[in-house]
Design a protein around this motif. Structure first.
Motif, PDB file in Angstrom:
ATOM      1  N   GLU A   1       0.827  -1.197   0.000  1.00  0.00           N
ATOM      2  CA  GLU A   1       0.000   0.000   0.000  1.00  0.00           C
ATOM      3  C   GLU A   1       0.870   1.258   0.000  1.00  0.00           C
ATOM      4  O   GLU A   1       1.653   1.483   0.921  1.00  0.00           O
ATOM      5  N   PHE A   2       0.759   2.062  -1.056  1.00  0.00           N
ATOM      6  CA  PHE A   2       1.553   3.295  -1.180  1.00  0.00           C
ATOM      7  C   PHE A   2       3.051   3.009  -1.052  1.00  0.00           C
ATOM      8  O   PHE A   2       3.770   3.655  -0.283  1.00  0.00           O
TER       9      PHE A   2
ATOM     10  N   THR B   1       2.062 -11.356   2.583  1.00  0.00           N
ATOM     11  CA  THR B   1       2.037  -9.948   2.201  1.00  0.00           C
ATOM     12  C   THR B   1       0.631  -9.379   2.335  1.00  0.00           C
ATOM     13  O   THR B   1      -0.331 -10.104   2.595  1.00  0.00           O
ATOM     14  N   VAL B   2       0.533  -8.071   2.135  1.00  0.00           N
ATOM     15  CA  VAL B   2      -0.748  -7.379   2.095  1.00  0.00           C
ATOM     16  C   VAL B   2      -0.868  -6.724   0.728  1.00  0.00           C
ATOM     17  O   VAL B   2       0.001  -5.942   0.329  1.00  0.00           O
ATOM     18  N   GLY B   3      -1.907  -7.080  -0.012  1.00  0.00           N
ATOM     19  CA  GLY B   3      -2.091  -6.546  -1.360  1.00  0.00           C
ATOM     20  C   GLY B   3      -3.468  -5.956  -1.551  1.00  0.00           C
ATOM     21  O   GLY B   3      -4.381  -6.190  -0.746  1.00  0.00           O
TER      22      GLY B   3
ATOM     23  N   HIS C   1      -5.919  -6.486   1.649  1.00  0.00           N
ATOM     24  CA  HIS C   1      -6.168  -7.674   2.470  1.00  0.00           C
ATOM     25  C   HIS C   1      -4.897  -8.506   2.564  1.00  0.00           C
ATOM     26  O   HIS C   1      -3.978  -8.378   1.748  1.00  0.00           O
ATOM     27  N   ALA C   2      -4.862  -9.354   3.579  1.00  0.00           N
ATOM     28  CA  ALA C   2      -3.695 -10.200   3.809  1.00  0.00           C
ATOM     29  C   ALA C   2      -3.669 -11.369   2.833  1.00  0.00           C
ATOM     30  O   ALA C   2      -4.715 -11.931   2.496  1.00  0.00           O
TER      31      ALA C   2
ATOM     32  N   SER D   1     -12.179 -14.208  -3.776  1.00  0.00           N
ATOM     33  CA  SER D   1     -11.943 -14.614  -2.393  1.00  0.00           C
ATOM     34  C   SER D   1     -11.009 -13.613  -1.721  1.00  0.00           C
ATOM     35  O   SER D   1      -9.913 -13.335  -2.203  1.00  0.00           O
ATOM     36  N   VAL D   2     -11.466 -13.068  -0.602  1.00  0.00           N
ATOM     37  CA  VAL D   2     -10.702 -12.069   0.144  1.00  0.00           C
ATOM     38  C   VAL D   2     -10.505 -12.584   1.570  1.00  0.00           C
ATOM     39  O   VAL D   2     -11.458 -13.062   2.200  1.00  0.00           O
TER      40      VAL D   2
END
Length: 218
Positions: A95-96, A108-110, A162-163, A181-182
């Motif tokens: 994120e940013f 990760t978080v995407g 989301h992770a 799917s999140v």
């Protein structure tokens, strides 16, 4: 320290009032903490978080809390991350820019895909209620928080990222967002993160928090 005590990390970010009220409503005793030694000595720790990932990480560093959170997690005591507090548990976020997280859960978080299963553009952020899809035979803290009563529960979400755990076993709960799917919850042993806001999710959210309050009494 009471068996019902819950320590909530106050690092200047997060909906602390709502979380405290929810903990009180389920019979717990909330305590706001902000110092490293208080984190290490906590009995049950909640890490809230809202806004941008990088801002939350920066605030943890400003409060000198990173190493104490790591020490707490390694102690085996219950840790619950909420919203961005969940994302902070991962290795890094995109994120940013790319920013390092706590690395308590590999992954990760995407950003949530802005194209749905039919190839149509979908709205991001994901805002609103969604039904949980729980995995079976979840072990550790996750298994205690997500009991059978939450199998078809709806929780309230507000997020654009989301992770994405490296190990599929670390993804405890998902939700369907227009066929995509999140992740809704991740966890490993004594560490669990939820993307939704249990403090804003009615009786289902309160049940999860009650389970967290009572986890050491089982």
């Amino acid at each position: 320290m009471s068996a019902k005590s819950v320590q909530i990390l106050d690092y200047g970010i997060g909906n602390l009032f709502s979380v405290c009220r929810a903990i009180e409503k389920v019979g717990g005793t909330p305590e706001l903490i902000s110092k490293p030694d208080q984190v290490v000595e906590a009995s049950k720790l909640i890490i809230p978080g809202v806004g941008a990932f990088e801002r939350c990480v920066s605030r943890l560093k400003e409060f000198n809390l990173i190493s104490s959170i790591m020490d707490y997690a390694q102690s085996g005591k219950p840790l619950l991350g909420i919203c961005v507090g969940m994302q902070l548990l991962m290795d890094q976020s995109s994120e940013f820019g790319t920013h390092a997280g706590l690395g308590l859960i590999p992954g990760t978080v995407g950003r949530i895909p802005d194209i749905d299963i039919n190839g149509e553009k979908q709205k991001v952020p994901h805002v609103g209620w969604a039904k949980l899809d729980l995995k079976v035979d979840v072990e550790g803290l996750g298994g205690q928080l997500f009991d059978g009563q939450l199998k078809n529960a709806h929780m309230y979400f507000v997020h654009s990222y989301h992770a994405i755990p490296l190990r599929t076993d670390d993804e405890l709960v998902t939700v369907d967002y227009n066929g995509v799917s999140v992740s809704a919850a991740v966890g490993r042993q004594n560490v669990v993160g939820v993307q939704f806001h249990p403090e804003k999710s009615g009786e289902a959210g309160l049940l999860l928090l009650r389970n967290f309050v009572e986890v050491t009494d089982r």
